[in-house]
Scaffold this motif. Structure first.
Motif, short mmCIF file in Angstrom:
data_model
loop_
_atom_site.label_atom_id
_atom_site.label_comp_id
_atom_site.label_asym_id
_atom_site.label_seq_id
_atom_site.Cartn_x
_atom_site.Cartn_y
_atom_site.Cartn_z
N GLU A 158 -21.69 52.11 -1.20
CA GLU A 158 -20.99 51.40 -0.46
C GLU A 158 -20.85 51.92 1.16
O GLU A 158 -21.84 53.28 1.28
CB GLU A 158 -19.56 51.48 -0.51
CG GLU A 158 -18.87 52.92 -0.12
CD GLU A 158 -17.37 53.04 -1.25
OE1 GLU A 158 -17.55 52.50 -2.29
OE2 GLU A 158 -16.23 53.39 -0.43
N GLY A 159 -21.12 50.90 2.07
CA GLY A 159 -20.39 51.64 3.46
C GLY A 159 -22.36 50.72 4.45
O GLY A 159 -23.07 50.66 3.13
N ARG A 160 -22.57 51.84 5.27
CA ARG A 160 -23.65 51.42 5.82
C ARG A 160 -25.54 52.02 5.52
O ARG A 160 -25.10 52.62 4.80
CB ARG A 160 -24.20 51.96 7.82
CG ARG A 160 -22.93 50.83 8.33
CD ARG A 160 -23.56 51.00 9.82
NE ARG A 160 -24.38 50.01 9.95
CZ ARG A 160 -24.82 48.68 10.15
NH1 ARG A 160 -24.29 48.32 10.12
NH2 ARG A 160 -26.26 47.91 10.80
N PHE A 161 -26.27 50.82 5.35
CA PHE A 161 -26.94 51.09 4.73
C PHE A 161 -28.57 51.20 5.48
O PHE A 161 -28.70 49.88 6.54
CB PHE A 161 -27.50 51.17 3.75
CG PHE A 161 -28.25 49.28 2.99
CD1 PHE A 161 -28.91 48.46 3.43
CD2 PHE A 161 -27.08 48.29 2.66
CE1 PHE A 161 -29.03 47.36 3.29
CE2 PHE A 161 -27.12 47.38 2.95
CZ PHE A 161 -28.11 46.45 3.32
N VAL A 162 -29.92 51.38 6.18
CA VAL A 162 -31.00 51.07 6.23
C VAL A 162 -32.05 51.56 5.81
O VAL A 162 -32.01 52.52 5.23
CB VAL A 162 -30.65 51.37 7.90
CG1 VAL A 162 -31.06 53.26 8.10
CG2 VAL A 162 -31.72 51.07 8.80
N ARG A 163 -33.23 50.81 5.57
CA ARG A 163 -34.14 50.88 4.70
C ARG A 163 -35.64 50.35 5.95
O ARG A 163 -35.38 49.41 6.14
CB ARG A 163 -34.59 50.48 3.46
CG ARG A 163 -33.20 51.30 2.44
CD ARG A 163 -33.64 52.16 1.39
NE ARG A 163 -34.95 52.74 1.26
CZ ARG A 163 -36.02 52.63 -0.02
NH1 ARG A 163 -35.39 51.89 -0.70
NH2 ARG A 163 -36.80 53.33 0.48
N ALA A 164 -37.32 51.23 5.93
CA ALA A 164 -37.75 50.42 6.76
C ALA A 164 -39.34 50.62 5.45
O ALA A 164 -39.33 51.82 4.70
CB ALA A 164 -37.65 51.21 7.75
N VAL A 165 -39.85 49.94 5.52
CA VAL A 165 -40.79 49.69 5.16
C VAL A 165 -42.12 49.51 6.89
O VAL A 165 -42.50 48.82 7.00
CB VAL A 165 -40.96 48.62 3.91
CG1 VAL A 165 -42.78 48.22 4.08
CG2 VAL A 165 -39.39 48.55 3.03
N SER A 166 -42.98 50.54 5.89
CA SER A 166 -44.76 49.83 7.01
C SER A 166 -44.78 49.33 6.90
O SER A 166 -45.80 49.19 5.20
CB SER A 166 -44.85 51.07 8.00
OG SER A 166 -45.19 52.53 6.16
N LEU A 167 -45.48 47.81 8.22
CA LEU A 167 -45.99 46.72 6.92
C LEU A 167 -47.66 47.26 7.55
O LEU A 167 -48.47 47.96 8.64
CB LEU A 167 -46.39 45.64 8.29
CG LEU A 167 -44.76 45.61 7.76
CD1 LEU A 167 -43.90 44.28 8.78
CD2 LEU A 167 -44.03 44.83 7.19
N PRO A 168 -48.22 46.68 6.22
CA PRO A 168 -50.10 47.07 7.30
C PRO A 168 -50.38 46.49 8.14
O PRO A 168 -50.29 45.72 8.76
CB PRO A 168 -51.05 46.23 5.36
CG PRO A 168 -49.56 45.34 5.17
CD PRO A 168 -48.72 45.78 5.18
N ASP A 169 -51.64 46.99 8.80
CA ASP A 169 -52.40 46.21 9.72
C ASP A 169 -52.99 44.62 9.81
O ASP A 169 -52.36 44.80 10.53
CB ASP A 169 -53.60 47.09 10.24
CG ASP A 169 -53.66 48.68 10.44
OD1 ASP A 169 -52.39 48.69 10.28
OD2 ASP A 169 -54.51 49.57 10.00
#
Lengths: 150, 126
Positions: free
Chosen positions: A105-116
């Motif tokens: 529970e609580g705040r979350f953040v996730r990131a994915v780098s995208l291809p060119d």
């Protein structure tokens, strides 16, 4: 209340599982190529990414959210998903006994780098059955062009 | 309520195919027990809540409409199936379990039998 029924919500195998999770967390994700934005296994929410000829499909396994509270942002070829999940456990009940509290529970953040070849102008996001699916269009690969030699 | 260990499911050889135990919250109030389980991707049709004797099995298949030519690039979720079994204790009213699935979270409400609800015992002096 017979205490013995509830004293051990987790059996031995679950403890082994938990240990295994802890180990793979500290050693990094087994067998997967490490990208700079990959996080420890077991983080919330978990992410799967697939690729087709036309799009990149990002699946964010984030159950129990309100679709309107999920933030999906693309900035400089990085897809960022953030939000917050509140606890479902009533806090005002003094007689409440809590046996398991495994759900993050609580705040979350996730990131994915995208291809060119990601076309960040064409991104679609849908939330269904607790999975956020983000489709990022891919630009068509440039056709090889023959240049006549003068 | 405790997990029932399933040795058959825990052998190393079928680790790839073995279902994942969903994360749960379990809490009890005066009238019963509430169980919440994270099962993202499980729809009402692919969910199976089954009671066999005192074993309550929660199972679900992750359903994704995937394009045919899709190739996995990254996979943190590796099993498309959730399964976890709980043993109910006798004072619970298994016949009146209510199940509710919303946005990939299963909520089970297991009431206590009326006669099992807490009674206050008066302590007499003398």
């Amino acid at each position: 209340m017979p205490a013995t029924m509830f004293a051990r919500p987790q059996g031995l195998f679950d403890q082994l599982d938990a240990m295994h999770r802890l180990l793979s967390r500290s050693l990094g994700v087994e067998g997967s190529p490490g990208t700079i934005r990959s996080v420890a296994q077991g983080s919330f929410p978990e992410i799967n990414v697939g690729r087709t000829a036309k799009s990149l499909e990002v699946f964010v396994f984030a159950p129990g959210l309100d679709a309107s509270s999920i933030d999906v942002v693309v900035e400089r070829n990085v897809l960022k998903v953030s939000g917050e999940r509140s606890s479902a456990i009533p806090r005002n009940d003094n007689g409440l006994q809590l046996y398991a509290n495994e759900r993050p529970e609580g705040r979350f953040v996730r990131a994915v780098s995208l291809p060119d070849d990601a076309d960040t102008g064409h991104v679609e996001a849908r939330y269904k059955d607790g999975i956020l699916r983000v489709s990022v269009a891919l630009v068509e690969p440039a056709q090889p062009k023959r240049i006549a030699v003068q | 309520m405790s997990d029932r260990n399933e040795i058959a499911n825990k052998t190393a050889s079928d680790s790839a195919a073995r279902p994942v135990a969903p994360a749960v919250d379990i809490f009890e109030d005066a009238r019963g027990i509430t169980l919440l389980a994270d099962m993202p991707g499980v729809s009402r049709e692919s969910l199976d809540v089954r009671l066999d004797g005192d074993a309550l099995a929660v199972e679900g298949r992750v359903e994704l409409q995937l394009p045919e030519d899709m190739q996995a690039v990254w996979a943190e979720v590796q099993a498309p199936r959730f399964r976890r079994v709980f043993t109910l204790s006798r004072e619970l009213d298994a016949a009146h379990i209510e199940a509710n699935l919303k946005d990939g979270v299963l909520q089970l409400r297991i009431p206590k039998l009326a006669q099992a609800q807490a009674r206050r015992i008066e302590v007499r002096a003398g």
